[in-house]
Motif scaffolding. Structure first.
Motif, PDB file in Angstrom:
ATOM      1  N   ILE A   1      32.233  25.473   7.766  1.00  0.00           N
ATOM      2  CA  ILE A   1      31.423  26.596   8.098  1.00  0.00           C
ATOM      3  C   ILE A   1      31.860  27.008   9.601  1.00  0.00           C
ATOM      4  CG2 ILE A   1      28.960  27.327   8.100  1.00  0.00           C
ATOM      5  CD1 ILE A   1      28.440  26.055   5.564  1.00  0.00           C
ATOM      6  N   GLU A   2      30.873  26.100  10.321  1.00  0.00           N
ATOM      7  CA  GLU A   2      31.693  26.077  11.874  1.00  0.00           C
ATOM      8  C   GLU A   2      33.568  26.911  12.351  1.00  0.00           C
ATOM      9  OE1 GLU A   2      31.652  23.592  16.213  1.00  0.00           O
ATOM     10  OE2 GLU A   2      30.592  23.609  14.410  1.00  0.00           O
ATOM     11  N   LEU A   3      33.849  26.315  11.786  1.00  0.00           N
ATOM     12  CA  LEU A   3      35.641  26.127  11.725  1.00  0.00           C
ATOM     13  C   LEU A   3      35.393  27.795  11.369  1.00  0.00           C
ATOM     14  CD1 LEU A   3      38.619  25.315  12.689  1.00  0.00           C
ATOM     15  CD2 LEU A   3      38.760  24.874  10.062  1.00  0.00           C
ATOM     16  N   ASN A   4      35.311  28.294  10.306  1.00  0.00           N
ATOM     17  CA  ASN A   4      35.332  29.382   9.368  1.00  0.00           C
ATOM     18  C   ASN A   4      34.541  30.615  10.388  1.00  0.00           C
ATOM     19  OD1 ASN A   4      38.038  29.036   8.529  1.00  0.00           O
ATOM     20  ND2 ASN A   4      36.008  27.667   6.793  1.00  0.00           N
ATOM     21  N   GLU A   5      33.705  30.402  11.502  1.00  0.00           N
ATOM     22  CA  GLU A   5      32.388  31.423  11.904  1.00  0.00           C
ATOM     23  C   GLU A   5      32.108  32.504  10.601  1.00  0.00           C
ATOM     24  OE1 GLU A   5      34.255  32.979  15.178  1.00  0.00           O
ATOM     25  OE2 GLU A   5      33.387  31.358  16.153  1.00  0.00           O
ATOM     26  N   ILE A   6      31.139  31.663   9.439  1.00  0.00           N
ATOM     27  CA  ILE A   6      31.335  32.737   8.270  1.00  0.00           C
ATOM     28  C   ILE A   6      29.833  33.608   8.562  1.00  0.00           C
ATOM     29  CG2 ILE A   6      29.891  32.566   5.719  1.00  0.00           C
ATOM     30  CD1 ILE A   6      31.090  30.036   5.237  1.00  0.00           C
ATOM     31  N   GLU A   7      30.099  34.852   8.945  1.00  0.00           N
ATOM     32  CA  GLU A   7      29.093  35.873   8.946  1.00  0.00           C
ATOM     33  C   GLU A   7      28.037  35.888   8.012  1.00  0.00           C
ATOM     34  OE1 GLU A   7      30.759  39.016  10.532  1.00  0.00           O
ATOM     35  OE2 GLU A   7      31.672  38.384  12.020  1.00  0.00           O
ATOM     36  N   THR A   8      27.096  36.581   8.481  1.00  0.00           N
ATOM     37  CA  THR A   8      25.875  36.415   7.264  1.00  0.00           C
ATOM     38  C   THR A   8      25.983  37.797   6.790  1.00  0.00           C
ATOM     39  OG1 THR A   8      24.252  35.905   9.213  1.00  0.00           O
ATOM     40  CG2 THR A   8      23.136  37.775   6.773  1.00  0.00           C
TER      41      THR A   8
END
Length: 311
Positions: free
Chosen positions: A279-286
Motif C-alpha cells: 500500500i505504501e509502495l503503490n501509494e493507493i489514494e482515497t
C-alpha cells in the motif's frame, strides 16, 4: 557613529543566530549514508503529526511515513521491550530502484548492565526533504535480542505471510507481530529441513505450490549454528477459504488496518506486513477502486492481497 553601527550589527547578527537556533529546536541534522536527515523530538511535531506518532510508535517492527510541507516523516519502531536501555541506531541509507531504504539496528543493553525495570518502546523519528512520490522503506535488525536474551529454541504454530524462496534451501516469511518470536513483525529467512524442501520442489510429488503473500502456519527450531529452520509448514488457506471483494479504498484506520467502502459502507480490514508495504509502495489514494483478497478467522478479516481494480 560608526562604532554604534558596528555594535548594532553585532547585536542583530546575534539575535538572528538565536532565532535560527529557536527555529531548529527539537531537530538534529545528520547524514546517513548519502541521505541528509533531521532527527525529530516528538514534542516538536505539529498537532496532526502528533496524532500519527502516538498511533504508531508502540507498534512492533513497523516503519510509517507521513508527508507534510515537503518532508517525509519516518518512524521506525521496535515494539515493546521489558526494560530501559534499548535504542534504535540508523546504520545506513541508500537509494534503491527509485526508493530510499534506511537500515537500522536495535541496540540492546548489555547483560550485566543495570537498567530500569520499566516497559519501553524504542523508536526513532526523523524526516527527509523529499517529494511525496518518493517511496521510503526501512529495515530493522533485531538480531541483538537473539544473542542477548534467553529465548526458546523451538516454536510451534507460528503464523505469517509467505514472501517467497530466498534460495533453493530457504524461504522468507513475514512473521505475524502478534506472535512472540525474535524479530517478529519483520521478514525472517528460514532454512528448510529435507522433508520440507519437497513441498517447494515442483518435480516432487509432495509439491504444495506455496504462493507469494499466502498465509502460512509453521513450526521451527534453532540450529546449533543459530539459524532458524522450519520443520513443518502448512497453508492457512487450506483450512480458511480465501474470499475476494471489490470496493473503494478509504485509507488507513490505524497502523495495522485499512477502511474499504463496500457498497457505500466503510468496513475495516487487518493488514499483513507485506500488504502494508504494498500500500505504501503503490501509494493507493482515497477513492481508488480496489479488489481485495482476504481470509476471515475469529471475526477478523486479514487482507492477503490488494490490487487496483480494472474498470
Amino acid at each position: 557613529m560608526a562604532k554604534k553601527v558596528v555594535v548594532l550589527l553585532v547585536v542583530l547578527i546575534f539575535c538572528l543566530i538565536l532565532l535560527a537556533a529557536c527555529g531548529q529546536k527539537g531537530v538534529e541534522n545528520k547524514k546517513i549514508g548519502d541521505i541528509n536527515i533531521e532527527i525529530i523530538e516528538p514534542d516538536s511535531l505539529v498537532d496532526n503529526l502528533q496524532s500519527w506518532y502516538k498511533d504508531a510508535y508502540k507498534e512492533k517492527f513497523s516503519h510509517s511515513v507521513s508527508y507534510i510541507d515537503g518532508y517525509k516523516y519516518v518512524l521506525i519502531c521496535a515494539g515493546e521491550m521489558p526494560t530501559a536501555g534499548y535504542e534504535i541506531d540508523l546504520i545506513d541509507a541508500k537509494k534503491e530502484n527509485g526508493a530510499i531504504v534506511f537500515y537500522a539496528k536495535l541496540i540492546v543493553p548489555e547483560q550485566d548492565k543495570i537498567t530500569t525495570d520499566v516497559i519501553t518502546y524504542p523508536h526513532i523519528l526523523f524526516r527527509v526533504k523529499e517529494k511525496d512520490e518518493v517511496s521510503i522503506r526501512a529495515e530493522l535488525d533485531m538480531s541483538g535480542i537473539v544473542s542477548n536474551q534467553s529465548i526458546s529454541d523451538n516454536y510451534v504454530g507460528l503464523r505469517g505471510i509467505y514472501i517467497g524462496l530466498a534460495d533453493s534451501n530457504s524461504v522468507e516469511i513475514d512473521i505475524d507481530p502478534s506472535f512472540e518470536f525474535p524479530g517478529n513483525g519483520s521478514s525472517v529467512v528460514f532454512k528448510l529441513t529435507d522433508s520440507v524442501i519437497a513441498y517447494f520442489n515442483k518435480d516432487n510429488s509432495e509439491y504444495k505450490e506455496f504462493k507469494n503473500n499466502e498465509l502460512v502456519e509453521f513450526d521451527c527450531l534453532r540450529t546449533a549454528e543459530g539459524l532458524w529452520e522450519i520443520t513443518k509448514i502448512t497453508k492457512i488457506t487450506d483450512s480458511l477459504q480465501e474470499e475476494s471483494i471489490n470496493g473503494e479504498y478509504v485509507g488507513q484506520a490505524d497502523a495495522n488496518s485499512v477502511e474499504i467502502n463496500i457498497e457505500g459502507i466503510p468496513e475495516t480490514f487487518r493488514l499483513s506486513d507485506h500488504v502494508k508495504y504494498d500500500i505504501e509502495l503503490n501509494e493507493i489514494e482515497t477513492g481508488t477502486k480496489v479488489m481485495v483478497r482476504f481470509i476471515q478467522e475469529a471475526g477478523v478479516r486479514t487482507i492477503t492481497n490488494i490490487e487496483t481494480a480494472i474498470n
